[in-house]
Enzyme design. Structure first.
Site: not given
Ligand SMILES: [Zn+2]
Lengths: 72, 480
Positions: B187-188, B230, B167, B279
């Site tokens: 990297m996620h 999560e 999540v 961002e």
């Protein structure tokens, strides 16, 4: 009218306001830039659109893939 | 401090009511434009005392649009999200976050009849614009983004593993009535899921939950290990199991209390121009070719509340959302190797800069702590600068940190410049993108055998000062 960001002339209507005739959401067929017709000129007109955010076909072609599609 | 006043909210509405009760929700009833008013107001609110959440229900051209912004965007709001008194000190909020994390994992509770099941559209009847009043944030954004939704996906090679179900909050560009762009940084966790799906030429099923209780959002914003859930962190943070429900099309687990649930797939092996988008670095991301989502089903409450956040030049709501979690994560990972570490403040641009206070066992120790921070999972993409201070310096007390920097640092021996390390691509100073030198600034007092400087005669607070702080505060409050 052309796309504020890339000057392309094919623009599609993505949505219209629930209250009729207040605004439309438009989207450029080439670069995908999207805007609401009631936004300020700096976001909706080619003439006032900031140079730093303008795109060309070459810029679009050169955009990198994130993440990269894995090898076959 | 009263730490037991735990209050769990089952949905966004319950939390908005609590914010309102505490004077931390500002409702704007006069008509505003979708652009530039909504983003400008959310940009401005951080400069207004208390930085309350904002609620708009009269937006030009819409009939029933309800928009909540800055829900987590102040320390009082963050405290209330954790069920703490709104005046809880920042460091205490971070410490309480860490304490609750120690109760991880708290398994979720599955509930039936989620309120978002009230209305459903499928296939070509899906129209995001009918349900969510999306709007632009910053001038250079390529369009309209969902930037506070919880995105749920599973590991396609291990779909039964609840812990590997991820999540996360990933930005989504609205590209059409049922079409989204998705940014999964390599990297996620979701990028790992997508890679595994694409390796076997499959689409990746996903669910996107918009408008959630504050603990789910805090957990989704937290950098966690790949196989940690999560939802089980959300349970730990709120002090009771997080309510979840099964999404009807994909079978994914989504928050029970969401306002809107979108389901569909990330289309395998497809990339399309996405962005730029302003961002959290205070810079735009640039346009990249990124994955595309096809939405096949939308479920939503009648007159849903669209929860979004403004981001751009820090500090914004995102910093409150991610800052404490980043501190706690780094602190726990450092503490595992170095019990001498006292506290970590990694709240600056998601921890691109971190301040660590530590005891120093021998000369060179502080520099080793700084290097370890850079090799933690989070540090690999962040921790471009690490300032290490003595145990007596509170890293959340920036004037004290500046004191340590200004008096303890001699560039002759206190700077460690490490070449060509990894950093997230969005760091605008990285060159090439994703590569940067990293810097440790050792602002601790040198200890043997590192004998440098003249630090023997330090001035300390008088032993009676603590008492006097309390006495003066009492006098000021008019109490004896
Ligand atoms: Zn264009």
């Amino acid at each position: 009218m052309t796309c504020p960001r890339c000057d392309h002339s094919t623009i599609a209507v993505m949505a219209t306001s629930p209250v009729p005739d207040v605004w439309e959401l438009l989207r450029c067929a080439r670069c995908g830039y999207a805007w609401r017709t009631t936004e300020p000129a700096r976001r909706t007109t080619r003439a006032a659109y900031p140079k730093v955010f303008q795109l060309t076909q070459a810029d679009i072609d050169a955009a990198v893939e994130v993440p990269v599609v894995p090898e076959q | 401090m009263e730490r037991t006043r735990l209050m769990a909210y089952d949905d966004l509405r319950a939390f908005l009511a609590e914010l309102d009760k505490n004077g931390q929700l500002l409702s704007i009833s006069e008509e505003v434009t979708a652009e530039p008013d909504l983003a400008a107001a959310a940009n401005a609110v951080s400069r207004v005392e208390g930085s309350p959440a904002l609620y708009f229900d009269n937006v030009q051209g819409f009939r029933d649009a309800k928009i909540a912004l800055n829900v987590h965007g102040s320390w009082p709001n963050h405290a209330l999200a954790l069920g703490l008194p709104p005046d809880t000190l920042v460091r205490e909020q971070v410490e309480e976050f860490a304490r609750r994390w120690e109760n991880f994992p708290v398994p979720p509770v599955r509930r039936v009849s989620p309120p978002w099941a009230e209305n459903t559209r499928t296939g070509d009847e899906v129209n995001i614009f009918d349900v969510l009043p999306v709007f632009r944030l910053n001038d250079g954004d390529s369009g309209f983004f969902l930037d506070k939704a919880a995105v749920v996906s599973r590991d396609p090679t291990d779909p039964g593993n609840f812990g590997k179900q991820n999540v996360g909050i990933y930005r989504l560009e609205v590209k059409g009535p049922r079409r989204l762009g998705l940014q999964p940084a390599p990297m996620h966790d979701i990028a790992i899921h997508l890679q595994r799906a694409e390796e076997s030429h499959e689409d990746l099923p996903i669910a996107i939950a918009v408008g959630n209780d504050p603990a789910i959002t805090l957990a989704a914003a937290t950098p966690m290990a790949y196989d940690q859930s999560e939802y089980e962190l959300a349970g730990a943070l709120r002090g009771e199991p997080a309510p979840i429900a099964t999404a009807p099309l994909t079978g994914l687990d989504v928050p029970w209390g969401s306002e809107v649930v979108l389901e569909g797939v990330v289309e395998g092996r497809k990339r399309e121009l996405e962005g730029p988008f302003g961002e959290f670095t205070g810079h735009y991301s640039g346009g990249r070719k990124m994955p595309v989502v096809r939405v096949d089903r939308i479920s939503y409450r009648t007159n849903p509340i669209y929860e979004s956040l403004y981001l751009g030049m820090p500090w914004t709501e995102l910093d409150y959302l991610i800052g404490p979690a980043t501190c706690v994560q780094l602190y726990q990972q450092l503490k595992a190797d170095f019990p001498e570490v006292q506290a970590v403040n990694a709240m600056y641009t998601h921890g691109l800069l971190a301040i660590i206070s530590t005891k120093t066992r021998y000369g060179g120790f502080a520099k080793a702590v700084g290097m370890r921070a850079m090799t933690t999972p989070h540090g690999l993409g962040y921790c471009k600068m690490v300032i290490v201070v003595d145990a007596e310096v509170d890293p959340f007390d920036l004037p004290r940190v500046m004191w340590a920097m200004s008096t303890k640092v001699n560039a002759a021996a206190d700077l460690v410049n490490l070449p060509n390390l990894s950093v997230l691509h969005l760091d605008p100073s990285s060159e090439p993108a994703g590569i940067s030198n990293k810097l440790i600034i050792d602002a601790t007092t040198p200890v043997p055998p590192d004998r440098r400087g003249r630090f023997e005669q330090a001035v300390h607070d008088l032993p009676e000062t603590g008492d006097w702080v309390r006495r003066l505060q009492a006098v000021r409050k008019g109490k004896p």
